[in-house]
Scaffold this motif. Structure first.
Motif, short mmCIF file in Angstrom:
data_model
loop_
_atom_site.label_atom_id
_atom_site.label_comp_id
_atom_site.label_asym_id
_atom_site.label_seq_id
_atom_site.Cartn_x
_atom_site.Cartn_y
_atom_site.Cartn_z
N GLY A 127 -12.76 -14.06 4.33
CA GLY A 127 -11.34 -14.32 4.35
C GLY A 127 -10.60 -13.03 4.59
O GLY A 127 -10.99 -11.96 4.07
N GLU A 128 -9.55 -13.10 5.38
CA GLU A 128 -8.86 -11.88 5.81
C GLU A 128 -8.43 -11.02 4.62
O GLU A 128 -8.51 -9.79 4.66
N GLU A 129 -8.00 -11.67 3.53
CA GLU A 129 -7.51 -10.92 2.37
C GLU A 129 -8.64 -10.23 1.60
O GLU A 129 -8.39 -9.32 0.80
N ASN A 130 -9.89 -10.64 1.84
CA ASN A 130 -11.04 -10.06 1.14
C ASN A 130 -11.93 -9.20 2.03
O ASN A 130 -12.93 -8.67 1.55
N GLU A 131 -11.61 -9.11 3.30
CA GLU A 131 -12.36 -8.24 4.19
C GLU A 131 -11.84 -6.81 4.01
O GLU A 131 -10.72 -6.49 4.41
N TRP A 132 -12.66 -5.95 3.42
CA TRP A 132 -12.20 -4.62 3.04
C TRP A 132 -11.77 -3.79 4.24
O TRP A 132 -10.83 -2.99 4.15
N LEU A 133 -12.43 -3.95 5.36
CA LEU A 133 -12.05 -3.18 6.54
C LEU A 133 -10.71 -3.65 7.11
O LEU A 133 -9.96 -2.85 7.68
N VAL A 134 -10.42 -4.92 6.98
CA VAL A 134 -9.10 -5.43 7.38
C VAL A 134 -8.03 -4.82 6.49
O VAL A 134 -6.98 -4.36 6.97
N TYR A 170 -8.25 -2.03 4.85
CA TYR A 170 -8.19 -0.60 5.20
C TYR A 170 -7.31 -0.38 6.43
O TYR A 170 -6.46 0.51 6.46
N ALA A 171 -7.50 -1.23 7.46
CA ALA A 171 -6.71 -1.09 8.68
C ALA A 171 -5.23 -1.32 8.41
O ALA A 171 -4.37 -0.59 8.91
N LYS A 172 -4.92 -2.32 7.61
CA LYS A 172 -3.52 -2.60 7.28
C LYS A 172 -2.88 -1.44 6.53
O LYS A 172 -1.71 -1.11 6.75
N LEU A 173 -3.66 -0.82 5.65
CA LEU A 173 -3.13 0.33 4.92
C LEU A 173 -2.87 1.50 5.85
O LEU A 173 -1.84 2.18 5.75
N LYS A 174 -3.78 1.74 6.80
CA LYS A 174 -3.59 2.83 7.76
C LYS A 174 -2.35 2.62 8.61
O LYS A 174 -1.65 3.57 8.97
N LYS A 224 0.64 5.11 10.31
CA LYS A 224 0.48 5.47 11.72
C LYS A 224 0.07 4.24 12.53
O LYS A 224 -0.68 3.40 12.04
N HIS A 225 0.55 4.18 13.76
CA HIS A 225 0.20 3.05 14.62
C HIS A 225 -1.14 3.27 15.33
O HIS A 225 -1.43 4.37 15.81
N TYR A 226 -1.96 2.23 15.35
CA TYR A 226 -3.17 2.20 16.17
C TYR A 226 -3.18 0.86 16.91
O TYR A 226 -2.83 -0.18 16.34
N ASP A 227 -3.58 0.91 18.16
CA ASP A 227 -3.70 -0.34 18.91
C ASP A 227 -4.96 -1.10 18.50
O ASP A 227 -4.95 -2.33 18.41
N TYR A 228 -6.04 -0.36 18.25
CA TYR A 228 -7.32 -1.00 17.90
C TYR A 228 -8.03 -0.23 16.79
O TYR A 228 -8.11 1.00 16.83
N PHE A 229 -8.54 -0.98 15.83
CA PHE A 229 -9.49 -0.47 14.85
C PHE A 229 -10.85 -1.06 15.21
O PHE A 229 -11.00 -2.29 15.21
N VAL A 230 -11.82 -0.23 15.51
CA VAL A 230 -13.12 -0.71 15.97
C VAL A 230 -14.19 -0.22 15.00
O VAL A 230 -14.39 0.99 14.85
N LYS A 243 -4.89 -4.58 16.49
CA LYS A 243 -5.97 -5.54 16.29
C LYS A 243 -7.17 -4.86 15.63
O LYS A 243 -7.49 -3.71 15.93
N TYR A 244 -7.80 -5.59 14.71
CA TYR A 244 -9.05 -5.15 14.09
C TYR A 244 -10.21 -5.82 14.80
O TYR A 244 -10.21 -7.03 15.01
N ILE A 245 -11.19 -5.01 15.18
CA ILE A 245 -12.38 -5.50 15.88
C ILE A 245 -13.61 -5.14 15.07
O ILE A 245 -13.78 -3.98 14.67
#
Length: 250
Positions: free
Chosen positions: A184-191, A193-197, A201-207, A224-226
């Motif tokens: 689930g999006e709210e429990n995916e730690w990397l998601v 992390y990306a939202k916190l970053k 600062k803006h990033y187009d892609y987190f890979v 977008k998170y990939i």
């Protein structure tokens, strides 16, 4: 780095060569080498985002036996002038300078920013990022401590490699692997992390890799998170054509 109209940037992670046994992973190595052979035809660069090996440790004069096909192919690609970048994962975090010295491939131990055609990327393996996973984070600090590496180096390679391979498969706290299911999006730690970053600062892609699940999650209108998936069950990879990022299956 800019791509031309006929070149692309490729991303792959989590091949785990050597797991669960060298014999069982050999067809995966052959398949991955075939993929490298195919993408080199139009690659501007290739990014490998960790866990290429299920275990890797560099003694001063010894590296683990095997994997000559993938290492030879990477050497061929680099010798042809195509840049290759490697990010260590939680299974090959003891990588030192072998790739840099022998293959001319830079090795990164943390996330790194890149800009391709004015699109900003934050790239890494992904282990230990975001909230939670405190047990693994504590274990990683122990494993990456120089004294721990010094102690392990005193084990004979036949003993050290066999022990580490066993723990890599059997001990989930050491390996840092989570259950391979979408939390689930709210429990995916990397998601998270990306939202916190994105707050600073803006990033187009987190890979990232690590999760073994192919994922594309829209974080906001322009970010977008990939997650790249793996080469165990999915055989997925990412490709950026200079304008858009796409997950594909090989």
């Amino acid at each position: 780095m800019n791509t031309s109209s006929n070149t692309k940037i490729y991303f792959a992670s989590d091949q785990h060569l050597g797991a669960p046994t060298p014999e069982a992973s050999f067809p995966r190595e052959q398949k991955f080498v075939a993929w490298l052979d195919e993408v080199k035809k139009d690659a501007e660069a290739i990014f490998l985002l960790g866990d290429l090996f299920d275990f890797w440790f560099e003694y001063k004069t010894v590296v683990p036996k095997g994997f000559v096909r993938v290492l030879g192919k990477l050497a061929e690609i680099r010798d042809s002038g195509i840049p290759v970048y490697f990010f260590v994962g939680n299974h090959d975090l003891w990588m030192d300078d072998y790739f840099q010295m022998e293959l001319n491939i830079p090795v990164y131990h943390t996330t790194k920013e890149f800009t391709f055609n004015n699109k900003t990327f934050l790239i890494g393996h992904g282990d230990g990022l975001g909230p939670g996973d405190k047990g693994y984070k504590r274990m990683k600090k122990v494993f990456t401590n120089p004294f721990s590496k010094w102690l392990f180096r005193w084990l004979h390679p036949d003993v050290g490699v066999k022990l580490a391979q066993y723990l890599s498969v059997k001990n989930k706290l050491i390996s840092g692997d989570e259950d391979v299911k979408f939390l689930g999006e709210e429990n995916e730690w990397l998601v998270q992390y990306a939202k916190l970053k994105l707050q600073s600062k803006h990033y187009d892609y987190f890979v990232f890799g690590h999760r073994h699940l192919p994922m594309e999650i829209q974080l906001n209108e322009s970010s977008k998170y990939i997650n790249l998936g793996d080469w165990i069950g999915y055989f997925t990879y990412g490709v950026f054509d200079g304008t858009t990022f796409e997950l594909k299956k090989y």
